[in-house]
Design an enzyme around this catalytic site. Structure first.
Site, PDB file in Angstrom:
ATOM      1  N   ASP A  11      -7.218   7.161  -5.176  1.00 16.94           N
ATOM      2  CA  ASP A  11      -5.769   6.473  -5.340  1.00 16.94           C
ATOM      3  C   ASP A  11      -5.374   6.697  -6.858  1.00 16.94           C
ATOM      4  O   ASP A  11      -6.502   7.142  -7.689  1.00 16.94           O
ATOM      5  CB  ASP A  11      -5.928   5.205  -4.910  1.00 16.94           C
ATOM      6  N   LYS A  18      -0.665   6.823  -4.754  1.00  7.47           N
ATOM      7  CA  LYS A  18       0.534   6.237  -4.470  1.00  7.47           C
ATOM      8  C   LYS A  18       1.183   5.407  -5.585  1.00  7.47           C
ATOM      9  O   LYS A  18       0.499   4.838  -6.493  1.00  7.47           O
ATOM     10  CB  LYS A  18       0.430   5.186  -3.279  1.00  7.47           C
ATOM     11  N   MET A  40       0.915  -6.802  -7.306  1.00  3.35           N
ATOM     12  CA  MET A  40       2.184  -5.996  -7.084  1.00  3.35           C
ATOM     13  C   MET A  40       3.438  -6.921  -6.968  1.00  3.35           C
ATOM     14  O   MET A  40       4.404  -6.895  -6.341  1.00  3.35           O
ATOM     15  CB  MET A  40       2.105  -5.474  -5.337  1.00  3.35           C
TER      16      MET A  40
HETATM   17  C1  LIG Z   1      -2.259  -1.642  -4.097  1.00  2.00           C
HETATM   18  S1  LIG Z   1      -2.791  -2.966  -5.026  1.00  2.00           S
HETATM   19  C2  LIG Z   1      -4.557  -2.783  -5.134  1.00  2.00           C
HETATM   20  C3  LIG Z   1      -5.513  -3.758  -5.342  1.00  2.00           C
HETATM   21  C4  LIG Z   1      -6.744  -3.537  -5.424  1.00  2.00           C
HETATM   22  N1  LIG Z   1      -7.326  -2.894  -3.965  1.00  2.00           N
HETATM   23  C5  LIG Z   1      -7.638  -4.457  -5.845  1.00  2.00           C
HETATM   24  O1  LIG Z   1      -8.616  -4.921  -5.296  1.00  2.00           O
HETATM   25  O2  LIG Z   1      -7.399  -5.011  -6.884  1.00  2.00           O
HETATM   26  C6  LIG Z   1      -2.431  -2.704  -6.638  1.00  2.00           C
HETATM   27  C7  LIG Z   1      -2.078  -4.113  -7.451  1.00  2.00           C
HETATM   28  O3  LIG Z   1      -3.285  -4.546  -8.022  1.00  2.00           O
HETATM   29  C8  LIG Z   1      -3.261  -5.253  -9.315  1.00  2.00           C
HETATM   30  N2  LIG Z   1      -3.895  -4.416 -10.291  1.00  2.00           N
HETATM   31  C9  LIG Z   1      -4.982  -3.596 -10.055  1.00  2.00           C
HETATM   32  N3  LIG Z   1      -5.587  -3.060 -10.954  1.00  2.00           N
HETATM   33  C10 LIG Z   1      -5.029  -3.832 -12.268  1.00  2.00           C
HETATM   34  C11 LIG Z   1      -5.184  -3.775 -13.508  1.00  2.00           C
HETATM   35  N4  LIG Z   1      -6.229  -3.269 -14.060  1.00  2.00           N
HETATM   36  N5  LIG Z   1      -4.492  -4.655 -14.188  1.00  2.00           N
HETATM   37  C12 LIG Z   1      -3.856  -5.320 -13.600  1.00  2.00           C
HETATM   38  N6  LIG Z   1      -3.330  -5.376 -12.323  1.00  2.00           N
HETATM   39  C13 LIG Z   1      -4.106  -4.801 -11.648  1.00  2.00           C
HETATM   40  C14 LIG Z   1      -1.747  -4.969  -9.465  1.00  2.00           C
HETATM   41  O4  LIG Z   1      -1.091  -6.073  -9.186  1.00  2.00           O
HETATM   42  C15 LIG Z   1      -1.194  -3.929  -8.762  1.00  2.00           C
HETATM   43  O5  LIG Z   1      -0.014  -3.874  -8.701  1.00  2.00           O
END
Ligand SMILES: C[S@@+](CC[C@H](N)C(=O)[O-])C[C@H]1O[C@@H](n2cnc3c(N)ncnc32)[C@H](O)[C@@H]1O
Length: 261
Positions: free
Chosen positions: A38, A60, A174
């Site tokens: 991803d 995505k 998100m």
């Molecule tokens: C589709 S979700 C996936 C979440 C992922 N599966 C997890 O467990 O962290 C994507 C969201 O995760 C959050 N996110 C993921 N990595 C991040 C990071 N390094 N810093 C801040 N937010 C993060 C944000 O809110 C982003 O919009």
């Protein structure tokens, strides 16, 4: 290498810092035939795969899905059926807002073997990086993970009354586009406008930025910050501990003390 039976490993890559990979995830990446990954999986993590491994990006972006989910599902089934060892690499944890469960259902329906390897979810990674405990005796007796974005941009449909609990930490994934609505609804349902909120951008990576503000102030602050990349919100009294425990950089700390004073 071609294996007798293909297997798909639904692997969490953590929030960005490669050192936050689990040992199991690292071993699988290092022995993968194919990596299907991803957008939020960093280049440093992909570099851990063998030179001969096939790398397939299905990344995505909000409002922009280059490879639709059903095509990703078909792809991993097809590659596994070719006897390949597939690592389906996802940011954070595959089962937290990662659609890993949809892929697991698809694999089950097609009789393809799979294993789920957890990753450090963004909430955990960002909280630790900013020294913000998500629970703390006397401040938060529980924590809830929420998506701040609904399918096809539908209106957020939450039990706002239940969410507006001053003793529970809310972690919003998100939520960048909808933070004004989230803030407004929580305040309308009784959560104090001065509740501290931490916004973390690219948490655990060298590009990490953060804002500590309040529920009523955060929408405007995020707007002016011009963040690029993923943003996570931690809403609740525990957010103030980031300042006390030295989790903020000097600039954020100074702005935060002016806002929260
Ligand atoms: C589709 S979700 C996936 C979440 C992922 N599966 C997890 O467990 O962290 C994507 C969201 O995760 C959050 N996110 C993921 N990595 C991040 C990071 N390094 N810093 C801040 N937010 C993060 C944000 O809110 C982003 O919009």
């Amino acid at each position: 290498m071609k294996h007798q039976d293909g297997c798909v490993y639904l692997v969490g890559a953590g929030p960005g810092d490669p050192d936050l990979l689990t040992v199991k995830a690292l071993k699988l990446i290092q022995s993968a035939d194919v990596i299907v990954y991803d957008r939020l999986v960093s280049a440093e993590i992909l570099d851990l795969a063998p030179a001969g491994a096939t790398r397939i990006s299905v990344g995505k972006q909000p409002q922009h899905h280059p490879v639709p989910q059903d095509e990703i599902n078909e792809l991993i089934v097809k590659i596994a059926r070719n006897g390949r060892k597939v690592v389906r690499l996802k940011g954070g944890d595959p089962f937290i807002f990662g659609r890993g469960s949809e892929e697991a259902i698809e694999l089950t329906d097609h009789g393809v073997r799979f294993e789920v390897v957890p990753g450090i979810t963004a909430a955990q990674g960002c909280a630790a990086a900013l020294r913000t405990p998500l629970t703390h005796r006397g401040l938060a007796g529980g924590v809830r993970y929420l998506t701040g974005h609904c399918r096809q941009d539908r209106e957020l449909d939450f039990d706002w009354q239940g969410l507006a609990d001053p003793d529970t930490t809310l972690v919003v994934y998100m939520g960048r586009a909808n933070i004004p609505e989230i803030s407004e609804k929580l305040i309308a349902h009784g959560l104090c406008g001065n509740t501290p909120v931490l916004a973390v951008n690219n948490g655990t990576t060298p590009q990490a930025r953060q804002i500590l503000s309040t529920l009523k102030g955060m929408p405007e602050q995020v707007d002016t910050a011009g963040f690029e990349g993923p943003v996570l919100f931690i809403i609740g009294k525990v957010a103030n501990l980031s300042a006390k425990l030295g989790g903020l950089n000097a600039e954020t700390s100074e702005i935060a003390s002016a806002i929260l004073a």
